[in-house]
Design an enzyme around this catalytic site. Sequence first.
Site, short mmCIF file in Angstrom:
data_model
loop_
_atom_site.label_atom_id
_atom_site.label_comp_id
_atom_site.label_asym_id
_atom_site.label_seq_id
_atom_site.Cartn_x
_atom_site.Cartn_y
_atom_site.Cartn_z
N CYS A 2 -17.15 49.82 1.66
CA CYS A 2 -17.42 51.21 2.02
C CYS A 2 -16.23 51.86 2.74
O CYS A 2 -15.48 51.19 3.43
CB CYS A 2 -18.62 51.29 2.94
SG CYS A 2 -20.09 50.54 2.29
N GLY A 100 -20.93 48.86 7.15
CA GLY A 100 -21.47 47.70 7.87
C GLY A 100 -22.93 47.48 7.51
O GLY A 100 -23.42 48.02 6.51
N GLU A 480 -4.86 29.80 -7.25
CA GLU A 480 -4.55 31.23 -7.16
C GLU A 480 -4.39 31.83 -8.57
O GLU A 480 -4.86 32.94 -8.83
CB GLU A 480 -3.29 31.43 -6.31
CG GLU A 480 -2.81 32.85 -6.16
CD GLU A 480 -3.82 33.83 -5.56
OE1 GLU A 480 -4.88 33.41 -5.08
OE2 GLU A 480 -3.54 35.03 -5.61
N LYS A 602 -11.64 45.32 -2.00
CA LYS A 602 -10.35 44.92 -1.43
C LYS A 602 -10.55 44.26 -0.08
O LYS A 602 -9.85 43.32 0.27
CB LYS A 602 -9.47 46.16 -1.30
CG LYS A 602 -8.08 45.89 -0.75
CD LYS A 602 -7.28 45.07 -1.73
CE LYS A 602 -5.93 44.66 -1.18
NZ LYS A 602 -5.42 43.48 -1.90
#
Length: 607
Positions: A2, A100, A480, A602
Site C-alpha cells: 500500500c 498496515g 537468486e 516491492k
Amino acid sequence: MCGIVGYVGNRPALPILIEGLKRLEYRGYDSAGVAFAGADGVTVTKSKGRISVLEHVLDYSEDATTGIGHTRWATHGAPNDLNAHPHLDSAGQLALVHNGIIENYAALRQYLTSLGVEFKTDTDTEVLVQLISKLYEGDLEQSVKKALKEVRGTFGIAVVSSHEPGVIVAARSGSPLLVGVGDGEYILASDASAILAHTKQVIYLEDNEVVRVCKDGIRTTTIDNVPVTKEIEEIEWTLEQIELGGYEHFMLKEIFEQPAALRNCMRGRIISSEGTVHLGGIADVSRELTRAKRIILTACGTAWHAGLVGEYLFEDLVRVPTEVEYASEFRYRNPIIEDGTIVLAISQSGETSDTSAALREAKQRGALALGVVNVVGSSIARATDAGVFLHVGPEIGVASTKAFSGQVAVLAMLACYMGRRRHMSQGAAAEFLEALERIPDQISSILEQNDACKAVAEANINQDNWLYLGRGYQYPVALEGALKLKEISYIHAEGLPAAEMKHGPIALITDDMPVVFIATKGTQYAKIIGNIEEVRSRGGRVIAVATEGDTQIEKLADSVIHVPDTLEPLQPLLSVVPLQLIAYHAAVLRDCNVDKPRNLAKSVTVE
Ligand code: G6P
C-alpha cells in the site's frame, strides 16, 4: 505494498496526489483512491485496478487544496471498489487512508456495531475511521490519538475531515510515513519517491508520532501528546533516478545501472593498495565487531540470498561462526543470542516487516544490531545500532537486481573490514579489494552479452520448469537466478546446491528441461562438470554460466554465457548478471508485466 500520499498547500491537490500515486505504483497494489475535504463534506473517488482506471472516473473540476490518496494491496477483503481506500465514516465527514494491519479490528468492529455503526466494507481499516468519528469531540488530532490508543497492529495513516478542511492528521507505527516540506505546502507520503518531484526536504516520522499539517505549519507530537521537535533532512535521490530514462523497463535500467551503482557503493570506502576498508557507519562499533563471536544475517527474498553469500564470505574472511536466517522464522523462534552476537539485517527498502521485527527481537536480546540497507531514513536504518548503506540509488523494479549486487558488495567490504581486524593479512586484503574494484568494469563486459542472454530465453521460452544449480559461492546465485525467473515470468524454477540434485530433483529431469549451471572456474569446478554430465545423460538442456576462456564447457552445454574471471568469493557479483538478463527477457517474451509482477510487492510491509 500500500502507498499513501497527502497534500496541503495552495495548489489543487488532485494532480499532485495522482502524480504521487503513480510514483508509488511500483510498490504493488490492486486498487486506488483519493479524498478531498471541503467545509460541506468529504468527497471520495476510488476504484479497483490501476490508477489509469481511477483517472477515468475522477472529477477533474475538483480544486480542493487538501487531499489524501492511496494505493491498496489487499489484505482484509477482496480487491474491489468498496474495499479500496480512502474509507469514510458513516457521517461522511471523515476520510482515512491506511497502510498496515489493524490486528484487533474484529473486536473493535463488534464494539462499534453494538453502538449502531453500520459497516460498508470488509476491511480492517474501516474500524479506524469509524472509531475516530465516534471519538470526535471538536478536535481531529485528539480524536485520532484517542482512537490509535485502542488499536493493536501496524499503521501509517492520513486523515482529512470536513470539520477541519485545510488539515491532514497523520500518524505511524510500524509503517513508514514522511512529510515533504515545500514552500507553503506539505506533501505526505509513505515513500520518498512520491514527493521527489516537489521537494527534497523531508521530515521522517517515528513510531507513535502524530503530525498535524496545514499550509501554515506542521506540529508533531507523540500519541500521548508530548511535543516532538523534528529535524528536516535532505533526500539524496534525484528525480532522474526514479524515471525510466529511455529504458523499456525499470528492471532493465537497474540491471544496466549495476556498474555505476557498485562504483557509488564502493566510492570512498576502499583503499585497495593498503588493504583498507573505511565504513563510516560502523566506525563506532568497530571494537565490538572485532570481538564478535557469532554473526547472524537475517533478511527476506533476494536480500536473504545476498545474506547467504555473506555467510560464506564471513566464514572465509572473518573466520567467525555465521548463519543466515529467514527473518520471518528468526523473529518467532527462540533465538539464542549470547554475548558477542551480531545480528545484521539486510534490506533494500528498510521497511520489510519481518526483517524489521527480527532486528527488534535481536536487539531486545542484547545483540549488536547492524543494518545493510539501501533506503536512507527507512525504519530498519533508523532502528539499527550501526550500519552500512548500499548507495546504489532507488530500486523501482519489483525484482531486485542492483540492490542484490550492492548488498553482496557491502557484505564483501564488511567481511574484509572485519577480517583485517582479525587474521587477514594486508596483502590478502589488498588482493581482495583490487578484485572488488574491477567488478564494475567486468559487469559492463557481461552486459554486452545481453543478446546472447536473450537468445537463451528465446530458445527455452516454452519450457515451464527450470532448474538452477550451483556450488559454494554459486549456490546462492542459483537460488537468486531461479527466483528472478519465477517472480517476473511466472515460469516454475528451483534453485539448488548442485549436489542435492541427486537427492530428489533429478527425478524431474526429462528431455528438454532447461538446467542452468553456474559453473565458473573454482574449487568445485570438477564436481559441477560431473553434475552437468548427469543432466546431459538424462536429456536435460544445459545452460552454463562459465568463466571466459573455458572451452571444455562448450562441448557439454547447449548454451554458454561467459563471465570474466575473479576471486571465488566475488564470483556471485558477476554470475548473477546473465541470470537477471535471462529472466528479464523471458518475462518480456511471455508478455508479463516486468516491473509490476502479479501479486508481488516491492516492499512487504505486512507479515
Ligand atoms: C519483496 C521484494 C523482493 C525483496 C524482498 C525483501 O519480496 O519483491 O525483491 O527481495 O521483498 O525486501 P527488502 O526491501 O527487505 O530487501
